[in-house]
Write a protein that holds these residues in place. Structure first.
Motif, short mmCIF file in Angstrom:
data_model
loop_
_atom_site.label_atom_id
_atom_site.label_comp_id
_atom_site.label_asym_id
_atom_site.label_seq_id
_atom_site.Cartn_x
_atom_site.Cartn_y
_atom_site.Cartn_z
N ALA A 95 9.23 55.37 -34.21
CA ALA A 95 10.58 55.82 -34.56
C ALA A 95 10.84 57.23 -34.03
O ALA A 95 11.94 57.52 -33.51
N VAL A 96 9.85 58.11 -34.15
CA VAL A 96 10.02 59.49 -33.67
C VAL A 96 10.18 59.51 -32.16
O VAL A 96 11.05 60.23 -31.62
N GLU A 97 9.37 58.73 -31.46
CA GLU A 97 9.48 58.70 -30.00
C GLU A 97 10.86 58.22 -29.57
O GLU A 97 11.45 58.73 -28.61
N LYS A 98 11.38 57.23 -30.28
CA LYS A 98 12.71 56.72 -29.97
C LYS A 98 13.76 57.81 -30.18
O LYS A 98 14.68 57.96 -29.34
N ASN A 104 17.69 62.94 -30.38
CA ASN A 104 17.96 63.14 -31.79
C ASN A 104 16.85 63.91 -32.53
O ASN A 104 16.97 64.17 -33.73
N ALA A 105 15.78 64.25 -31.81
CA ALA A 105 14.68 64.98 -32.42
C ALA A 105 14.01 65.82 -31.35
O ALA A 105 14.15 65.56 -30.15
N TYR A 106 13.27 66.83 -31.81
CA TYR A 106 12.61 67.73 -30.86
C TYR A 106 11.41 68.41 -31.52
O TYR A 106 11.35 68.54 -32.76
N PRO A 107 10.43 68.84 -30.70
CA PRO A 107 9.29 69.58 -31.25
C PRO A 107 9.68 71.02 -31.57
O PRO A 107 10.45 71.64 -30.82
N CYS A 108 9.18 71.52 -32.68
CA CYS A 108 9.44 72.90 -33.10
C CYS A 108 8.11 73.64 -33.18
O CYS A 108 7.20 73.21 -33.90
#
Length: 474
Positions: A95-98, A104-108
């Motif tokens: 789900a995170v990879e998608k 819609n998501a990124y590394p912090c």
């Protein structure tokens, strides 16, 4: 409802179940049974530092004791197994990879120290604590280089800066929040563990959850999870947020009451049906005549749940338990009392149960009263002073003489003996009854005196009366 109802109770095995989360389990259970649906027990054990196997076992034991059976769970399996989140990590990674691929998501890469400093600065400026988005728009080359170097990072959701998110809460009605008030929340921790918000949303999608009933304190989590549902292209379940439970003073529960475990209440002497009926009334006007889970489920309507906080009502709970003790059959009382008596099974238990049924608020209190009956009373200074009065000694001496000359002994004989002692000494009311009760029980309040003496028997009654007289002479 056209689709089969599927609800879940998803506790974290980090401590015992308490009234708050068990009420959520109860309402989900009642909703599922009301609509012929499926009640799922899902274990949210992604917090590896705090989750313990013993607490997971206690979750099962607590629900079984309350007679809340489940249809799918780690111990019984089901079509969407596994039901333990620590065994579902691949689903969260997918789900995170998608979401990362879709933007819609990124590394912090912000460290805990930097985030703590950011919170201090915001607090000093009287601003709400919120991530400032430093890593939100890092150049792709820099992001990839830092990932390749193995730099520690979390995964955050990229919350839109504009617009609103709105949903119809089953309890509260229409709820909406401006997206500018939500920050980019963490979905995956720096150690790789999925967070509660991510794992819960992904599992609700994959397990085809149709309704989520949970505490009002989860409302902000719902806003964030709705964004995840949207990002993954999945329709969300219907959400209903239960009112908070507050103290009887209307204030938030103290830590002592907030952490009051179901097994703490069991050990105090409450039976399952009393506890479930009480919890059902914490935010719902449950029918007074409903005495068990089936009757509660038949009447349950989520639309009738209250919005305002529900008072814990421990005095009401104790009153309900006392009423159960009075109304239970002798066999029911004896069976429920057995764990509290242990190896002590006194003779004439049925008579003792009947004697104290009106006196005890809980099973533990009842067991203590029954056990105390085997221990001759000791007297403190104030009690000795009462026994040493001429009137008290006259009452006790007369009563002893009357019992000694009686051919039989039962409650009727004791009643007549007390009446004779009162007539002979001209004592009445407290002057008559208090010295007798002190002698027999060591207390100024208790069950009916003649019945108490009958349970003690002639020998023990005489022994205690003479012992009190001896103490008065000492």
């Amino acid at each position: 409802m056209t689709d089969p109802v599927r609800v879940r109770f998803a506790p974290s095995p980090t401590g015992p179940l308490h009234i708050g989360n068990t009420r959520a389990a109860l309402f989900n259970y009642l909703f599922a049974r009301r609509h012929g649906g499926v009640f799922i027990l899902r274990i949210e054990d992604t917090d590896t530092t705090r989750s313990e196997a013993r607490y997971e076992r206690q979750i099962y034991d607590t629900l079984r004791w309350l007679k809340m059976d489940w249809d799918e769970a780690p111990d019984v399996g089901g079509p969407f197994a596994p039901y333990r989140q620590s065994e579902r990590r691949s689903y969260y990674r997918d789900a995170v990879e998608k979401m990362i691929a879709a933007g819609n998501a990124y590394p912090c890469f912000c460290t805990a120290e930097r985030l703590d400093e950011l919170k201090r600065q915001q607090a000093a400026a009287k601003l709400p604590p919120r991530y400032d988005g430093r890593c939100r728009d890092l150049p792709a080359e820099e992001r990839q280089a830092r990932l390749a170097a193995g730099e520690a990072h979390t995964i955050r959701f990229r919350t839109p800066r504009f617009g609103e998110i709105e949903f119809r809460d089953l309890v509260r009605g229409r709820v909406k929040v401006a997206l500018k008030n939500l920050d980019d929340f963490i979905m995956v921790r720096s150690n790789g563990d999925p967070g509660f918000i991510l794992a819960g949303a992904v599992d609700d999608i994959l397990m085809k959850i149709t309704h989520v009933l949970r505490g009002e304190d989860h409302l902000t989590n719902t806003h964030r999870q709705l964004l995840i549902f949207q990002a993954l292209g999945s329709p969300p379940p219907a959400f209903g947020h239960l009112p908070l439970i507050v103290g009887d003073d209307g204030k938030p529960l103290s830590k002592r009451l907030g952490d009051l475990g179901i097994f703490d209440l069991r050990d105090q002497g409450y039976v399952p049906e009393v506890l479930t009926a009480h919890m059902a009334r914490l935010g719902w006007a449950a029918p007074a005549e409903a005495r068990n889970l089936a009757e509660l489920a038949a009447a349950f309507e989520v639309e009738t749940l209250a919005k305002k906080p529900a008072r814990l009502g421990l005095p009401d709970l104790k009153h309900s338990q006392a009423r159960w003790i009075r109304r239970a059959t002798p066999d029911q009382r004896a069976a429920a009392l057995r764990p509290f008596l242990g190896d002590r099974q006194p003779a004439g238990l049925d008579d003792r149960l009947a004697l104290f049924a009106e006196e005890a608020g809980t099973l533990r209190e009842l067991a203590e009263k029954i056990a105390a009956l085997d221990v001759p009373p000791d007297f403190d200074a104030a009690e000795l002073q009462l026994l040493r009065t001429t009137g008290s000694r006259d009452v006790l001496n007369t009563l002893v003489a009357k019992i000694e000359t009686s051919a039989d002994f039962d409650a009727a004989v004791m009643t007549a003996a007390i009446a004779a002692a009162g007539e002979r000494t001209a004592a009445k009311g407290k002057q008559l009854y208090q010295p007798i009760r002190l002698a027999l029980q060591g207390d100024l309040h208790g069950p009916e005196l003649a019945q108490l003496a009958a349970v003690l028997g002639r020998g023990e009654t005489l022994t205690r009366l003479r012992r009190a007289l001896a103490a008065a002479e000492g």
